[in-house]
Scaffold this motif. Structure first.
Motif, short mmCIF file in Angstrom:
data_model
loop_
_atom_site.label_atom_id
_atom_site.label_comp_id
_atom_site.label_asym_id
_atom_site.label_seq_id
_atom_site.Cartn_x
_atom_site.Cartn_y
_atom_site.Cartn_z
N GLY B 378 0.79 -1.23 0.00
CA GLY B 378 0.00 0.00 0.00
C GLY B 378 0.82 1.28 0.00
N LEU B 379 2.05 1.20 -0.46
CA LEU B 379 2.95 2.35 -0.39
C LEU B 379 3.32 2.85 -1.78
CD1 LEU B 379 5.48 0.85 2.20
CD2 LEU B 379 3.70 2.55 2.68
N VAL B 380 3.64 4.12 -1.84
CA VAL B 380 4.36 4.63 -3.02
C VAL B 380 5.35 5.67 -2.52
CG1 VAL B 380 2.67 6.40 -3.65
CG2 VAL B 380 4.16 5.45 -5.39
N VAL B 402 4.51 7.61 1.08
CA VAL B 402 3.12 7.80 1.47
C VAL B 402 2.42 6.44 1.50
CG1 VAL B 402 2.47 8.34 -0.92
CG2 VAL B 402 0.95 9.03 0.92
N GLY B 403 1.45 6.32 2.40
CA GLY B 403 0.71 5.06 2.53
C GLY B 403 1.09 4.29 3.78
#
Lengths: 554, 554
Positions: B378-380, B402-403
């Motif tokens: 769930g990250l970028v 983020v995430g």
């Protein structure tokens, strides 16, 4: 028998329960004891069943709550050396919304052999965030139908609350839903276990159960959500409401046997950990905001008048003290965020150095960071690793950090995370101020007040003195104060609070030079808050995550 | 004497130098040896002088480069068991732009006793980023004056390059600047030490020294930057240019004594590590992009025609092979970012588990992450912890992630950082494609190709096969190929490259399912790239940081 009388407050937190034995005359804390929950928070597997829980689930086992009574109360009685006969009352407070499905007699469904393997039969802890989609539907429908009650909750009810969690239960495990005779807050369930009587406290009913002006959401509203949900309120929720500080009944023989307390002593109406802490901080007058800072932060404040504060968690008449409006706001991750970072993202060399310095990792990082000039880490973070409760009321938001360079060290990130939570607190205070419910005093309570590092950053960022509750156990002391009122030792919570509460004013004063730097960083925080607060990127990342996990069968 | 002939390539990297002994007939690598620089990268203190360096400084000590020759070449000769008399040539390649101030005879100013305590007397390593403001002024002035040459560098020259670093020297330490008789790239300085002759290679002169169409920036331009800088080119820069693959001269007696090589063998024109690697990858035809992936990534590609590619590092005629346009782009942090995270942000329990599993932390994290479905973290992230070289050419940008949630683990962040660098590579490829210089093949080279985890992510994100140089020492092999050409064993680089280069086509193929998820994440990466690429927040955070540090006297 001596002339001194005592009360016991029991505070049920996220990972443990704490009992505090308190002198009625002056609030002196004679002894305390803590019991860690055997099952802690179940967020990956259901106990030792091997059953995998979904993303964002967080369950507890109600057995652990009884064990708190059985262990901590005998321990404080023993430690204190007082005569148990001198204890005149007991009160409890709980995390919330932490509801469970039970039978008419209060037996949790998870205690029934046929349901021990069913996640939905267990207590849904406050930080169970798997009912987001249900909360979204409730909110959309409430606005579409123009429901008046939604305004009392800053325009949004939370996925953490009773109705979202119940709707999830209804739609995901109909058998458990149908078997649920009472959908009860743990705050009321524990009082039920102590007194044998089920009384719904106004605080959880109001803040977490959409009980406003004597009513719950209508049958028509519930039916529009899902026809199967239409009779939820009348069949599983409606019950007698109790005002804070009132006596529910006397301690049962069974509970007396568990605890060693005299049978028949006053058991007070239940309460939420945050709200009860106001009494411990002598903060029962309008404008005195108490921030109970632990794994998360809950802000509670008495207000003179009713006002719509955007993104507040709720406003409830009698929610903090009878007859006044009680406001609540909060931050869904604070100490949890610091703990998450420290436990997972701090390298081995730091652990070694901290051990050599005789410090835990939190204090070691704080000691390193406090040598760095304010702003020198070049970072700003959004404190949404556990979502944002106020002012955005969106648990599908997530954390962000910007400004990372190859020179960034763990203490830099640690400090940026602490600052992010303080910026979040500032956002809440500004929102109250702008909504005509001004914050006069900021009073910190809870486990984090032990960190001078954290507290000074809050003073610098909030640009105001931080007063602290001198008691390290604000909620437990608050409960003890409620117990004293329930036992008739004081006429009301306000009077008991002045006599028994503990407040140290101006414990931390802002440093103006640091405040100036923080004003600049806060501008960036605010810009990111606006930009990412719309959820566009963060919701999509969460959807990508959930989709990946569900395709993989997780 | 046997009939086999050999050449030696020496690759000077960021932390060490490596010699490779190669068979001329087929490029077989007979032996290699590595020497770590004694002074590594000086980015906090100047050696053991106790002198603190400023933010973003990165220096090296030229003595370390000579020690590479003295240790690694005897070692490869000894390991290989060949007769040193069969070695017919040597070539070197270097990080760039890595310039140093020297006397007319090539003596680095840092070797002079009176200057050993002066940071500006030392080699400024490529990743010395303290000349950002100088680069900004150069760029602004170039655009204001409509200088034609700025287009050859994607519209921006970098703070890493010769002119920005020299302007910083001129303005910050005039005495050292005045004592500088030659402002020489380490790439040419090492050839000077080997051959006794100072020849400027077209590659560093073109890409890093603003040498285009036979000219440097004009005296008027330099004077407009700073009158003291007006004569920089004519006094300290202009010198004979050598084409790649040419022979500079014969190995000196002194260098023969250092190395054990025969005096008089061919010493080739110097080169940049990235550009020379193209030869090792048989990538001397248009559209074959070689990515040399190590601490940073450098992308080089031959193109048929001259085109303005936004944010490319440069285009130089003869910059990769004589007579063709050589394009360069790059990412200023890749392996450095992974190393930074692993060294600082991975908890002790992981180190223990990795040790038990017999893996280093990189491979341990990769093994954990590879069990997770693509997108499930769930990250970028933005891969700008060391700035962005292409396509934004802005070293004052910084990293973002983020995430983050309380469930995020170190392996999640590690994977997100790897993905971020792959997204960065995709951005570069798309920019070339859109600029009429299409990328046909993507060929990976350098230390990171050892990581199957990293390479598969690149294949999935770039949605194309990844070819790899089979040699683990692409630049060193490339240098050996240049040495063979300089020694006359082959008529040109292209022919030598086909005979001696090593390429494994289709080493990693994209997984379509993962590519689909990555397309969705890339959309977010691109949105953040646009949003934060303007530098508004990141530049301000850096200014706040620098201000805090300078006020504290750091």
């Amino acid at each position: 028998m001596s002339s001194e009388r005592y009360v016991i407050g029991v505070d049920y937190g996220t990972l443990s329960g704490r009992a505090l034995l308190v002198r009625v005359s002056d609030g002196f804390a004679v002894a305390s004891a803590v019991h860690e929950y055997e099952h802690a928070v179940m967020d990956e597997y259901l106990g030792d069943t091997g059953i995998k829980l979904g993303a964002d689930w967080a369950l507890q086992d109600a057995k652990d709550y009884i064990n708190v009574l059985k262990t901590t109360i005998p321990e404080v009685l023993s430690k204190s050396g007082i005569n148990p006969a001198d204890v005149i009352g007991i009160a409890t407070d709980f995390t919330a919304s932490t509801p469970l499905p039970a039978l008419q007699d209060g037996t949790p469904l998870s205690f029934l052999p046929q349901f021990t393997n069913r996640p939905h039969a267990y207590v849904k802890l406050w930080k169970h965030h798997a009912a987001s989609s249900h909360a979204n539907r409730i909110n959309e429908l409430a606005h579409a139908r123009g429901e008046e009650w939604i305004k009392r909750y800053g325009g949004k009810i939370s996925s953490e609350w009773q109705f979202a969690k119940a709707l999830q239960l209804c739609e995901e495990d109909k058998e458990i839903y149908d078997a649920t005779q009472v959908w009860v807050e743990a705050a009321d369930w524990i009082v039920w276990q102590l007194s044998g009587k089920y009384i719904k406290n106004i605080c959880t009913a109001g803040y977490k159960g959409i009980y406003q002006d004597g009513h719950y959401p209508s049958k028509e509203f519930l039916a529009a959500l899902n026809p199967e949900f239409a009779h939820f309120v009348e069949n599983k929720v409606v019950h007698k409401i109790g005002q804070l500080g009132n006596r529910v009944g006397g301690l049962t023989a069974e509970a007396a046997a568990w605890t060693g307390l005299p049978e028949g002593i006053a058991v007070a109406v239940g309460n939420v950990d945050a709200h009860v802490a106001a009494a411990s901080a002598q903060a029962t007058a309008p404008g005195q905001m108490v921030a109970i800072m632990g794994t998360s932060t809950c802000n509670v404040m008495v207000g003179e008048k009713l006002s719509d504060v955007p993104g507040m968690c709720g406003v409830v008449e009698g929610g903090i003290v009878p007859g006044k409006w009680g406001y609540e706001a909060g931050q869904s991750g604070v100490g949890d965020i610091f703990g998450w970072f420290v436990n997972r993202f701090v390298g081995e060399s730091y652990l070694r150095a901290a051990t050599e310095a005789g410090l835990d990792l939190h204090n070691y990082l704080a000691s390193l960071a406090s040598h760095n000039p304010t702003g020198s880490h070049g970072l700003v973070a959004l404190d949404w690793e556990n979502g944002n409760r106020s002012t955005l009321v969106d648990h599908e938001l997530s954390g962000l950090i910007v400004g990372l360079t190859l020179a960034t060290k763990p203490e830099d990130v640690y400090q940026a995370l602490v600052e992010a939570t303080a910026f979040g607190a500032r956002k809440i205070i500004e929102t109250f101020d702008e909504s005509g419910v001004p914050v006069v005093d900021f009073i910190a309570s809870g486990g984090l007040i032990k960190s001078r590092f954290v507290m000074q950053i809050y003073a610098d960022i909030l640009k105001r003195p931080i007063h602290i509750t001198e008691s390290e156990q604000g909620p437990a002391l608050g409960s003890a104060i409620h117990a004293a009122v329930a036992a008739g030792a004081y006429p009301d919570i306000q009077t008991a609070s002045q006599a028994m509460g503990k407040l140290k004013r101006n414990a931390f004063m802002p440093n103006e030079k640091n405040s100036q730097v923080y004003d600049a960083l806060y501008e960036h925080y605010s810009a990111l808050y606006r930009e990412f607060g719309n959820g566009k990127i963060m919701h999509s990342l969460r959807a990508i995550r959930n989709n990946a996990l569900s395709q993989a069968g997780n």
